[in-house]
Design a protein around this motif. Sequence first.
Motif, PDB file in Angstrom:
ATOM      1  N   THR A   1      26.879  45.638  72.100  1.00  0.00           N
ATOM      2  CA  THR A   1      26.707  44.192  72.135  1.00  0.00           C
ATOM      3  C   THR A   1      25.249  43.975  72.529  1.00  0.00           C
ATOM      4  N   TYR A   2      24.545  43.265  71.684  1.00  0.00           N
ATOM      5  CA  TYR A   2      23.101  43.079  71.836  1.00  0.00           C
ATOM      6  C   TYR A   2      22.853  41.588  72.004  1.00  0.00           C
ATOM      7  N   GLU A   3      22.228  41.205  73.101  1.00  0.00           N
ATOM      8  CA  GLU A   3      21.903  39.800  73.342  1.00  0.00           C
ATOM      9  C   GLU A   3      20.392  39.650  73.399  1.00  0.00           C
ATOM     10  N   ALA A   4      19.884  38.677  72.671  1.00  0.00           N
ATOM     11  CA  ALA A   4      18.439  38.440  72.630  1.00  0.00           C
ATOM     12  C   ALA A   4      18.165  36.950  72.808  1.00  0.00           C
ATOM     13  N   SER A   5      16.993  36.658  73.359  1.00  0.00           N
ATOM     14  CA  SER A   5      16.630  35.255  73.567  1.00  0.00           C
ATOM     15  C   SER A   5      15.127  35.058  73.432  1.00  0.00           C
ATOM     16  N   TYR A   6      14.800  33.896  72.898  1.00  0.00           N
ATOM     17  CA  TYR A   6      13.425  33.401  72.877  1.00  0.00           C
ATOM     18  C   TYR A   6      13.428  32.143  73.731  1.00  0.00           C
ATOM     19  N   ASN A   7      12.650  32.142  74.788  1.00  0.00           N
ATOM     20  CA  ASN A   7      12.490  30.945  75.609  1.00  0.00           C
ATOM     21  C   ASN A   7      11.037  30.504  75.506  1.00  0.00           C
ATOM     22  N   ILE A   8      10.842  29.221  75.244  1.00  0.00           N
ATOM     23  CA  ILE A   8       9.522  28.666  74.961  1.00  0.00           C
ATOM     24  C   ILE A   8       9.143  27.702  76.080  1.00  0.00           C
ATOM     25  N   PHE A   9       7.972  27.945  76.657  1.00  0.00           N
ATOM     26  CA  PHE A   9       7.485  27.096  77.747  1.00  0.00           C
ATOM     27  C   PHE A   9       6.125  26.519  77.348  1.00  0.00           C
ATOM     28  N   PRO A  10       6.057  25.218  77.063  1.00  0.00           N
ATOM     29  CA  PRO A  10       4.774  24.612  76.697  1.00  0.00           C
ATOM     30  C   PRO A  10       3.784  24.695  77.859  1.00  0.00           C
TER      31      PRO A  10
ATOM     32  N   ILE B   1      18.052  25.180  71.376  1.00  0.00           N
ATOM     33  CA  ILE B   1      17.533  23.917  71.908  1.00  0.00           C
ATOM     34  C   ILE B   1      16.143  23.727  71.325  1.00  0.00           C
ATOM     35  N   GLN B   2      15.987  22.662  70.562  1.00  0.00           N
ATOM     36  CA  GLN B   2      14.750  22.416  69.828  1.00  0.00           C
ATOM     37  C   GLN B   2      13.524  22.555  70.717  1.00  0.00           C
ATOM     38  N   ASN B   3      12.591  23.392  70.253  1.00  0.00           N
ATOM     39  CA  ASN B   3      11.294  23.629  70.896  1.00  0.00           C
ATOM     40  C   ASN B   3      11.386  24.230  72.297  1.00  0.00           C
ATOM     41  N   GLN B   4      12.589  24.713  72.675  1.00  0.00           N
ATOM     42  CA  GLN B   4      12.760  25.289  74.008  1.00  0.00           C
ATOM     43  C   GLN B   4      13.347  26.693  74.003  1.00  0.00           C
ATOM     44  N   SER B   5      14.413  26.903  73.198  1.00  0.00           N
ATOM     45  CA  SER B   5      15.046  28.219  73.260  1.00  0.00           C
ATOM     46  C   SER B   5      15.907  28.501  72.037  1.00  0.00           C
ATOM     47  N   TYR B   6      16.031  29.788  71.763  1.00  0.00           N
ATOM     48  CA  TYR B   6      16.941  30.292  70.740  1.00  0.00           C
ATOM     49  C   TYR B   6      17.516  31.598  71.265  1.00  0.00           C
ATOM     50  N   HIS B   7      18.860  31.668  71.381  1.00  0.00           N
ATOM     51  CA  HIS B   7      19.534  32.861  71.876  1.00  0.00           C
ATOM     52  C   HIS B   7      20.621  33.256  70.875  1.00  0.00           C
TER      53      HIS B   7
END
Length: 137
Positions: free
Chosen positions: A77-86, A62-68
Motif C-alpha cells: 500500500t503506497y500513499e503519496a501526497s503533494y502539499n503546496i504552501f504559497p 484541495i485546489q491549489n493546496q494539496s493532492y493525495h
Amino acid sequence: MKVTKTLDVPADFFYKRVIDSVLFDIRKQTGKTVPVAALKGFKYRKDFGNGNSADIEITQAIQNQSYHYKTVSNRNTYEASYNIFPIDDKSIKVVYSEHVKAANSMQRTNDIIVQMLLGFLRKRNCKKMLSQIAASY
C-alpha cells in the motif's frame, strides 16, 4: 521519503499541472473524463504493463493546496501526497511525501533493501520532476 522544494511558480499553475497529469491517467486507464470537483474519493484500477495492476484512490484534492492518493497492490500500500504552501503570488514550497506499507514481511524486507539502494535516486528524480514543472512555467 520526503522532498521539500521551493519553486518559482504560482500555486494554481503547479496544482493544475499535477491534476492534468492525474486526469490524463484516469482517462487513459478508464476511458472516463472525470471533473476536477469529483476527484476526491475517485477510485480506479491501473495496469502497469508488466502484468501488474493496482487500485488507486484519490484521498484528497484541495485546489491549489494539496493532492493525495493511495495505491494498493497485492504487494504494497503506497500513499503519496503533494502539499503546496504559497510563499507569495509567484512562488511556492512543495512538500512531496510517500509512505509504503508492505503486504508481508518478505516484501517489507525487499522494500527496505530497495530503499537503501535506490532511495537517493528516487529523491533526486522527484526533485528533478518538480524542477521540470517549474521550468515549464
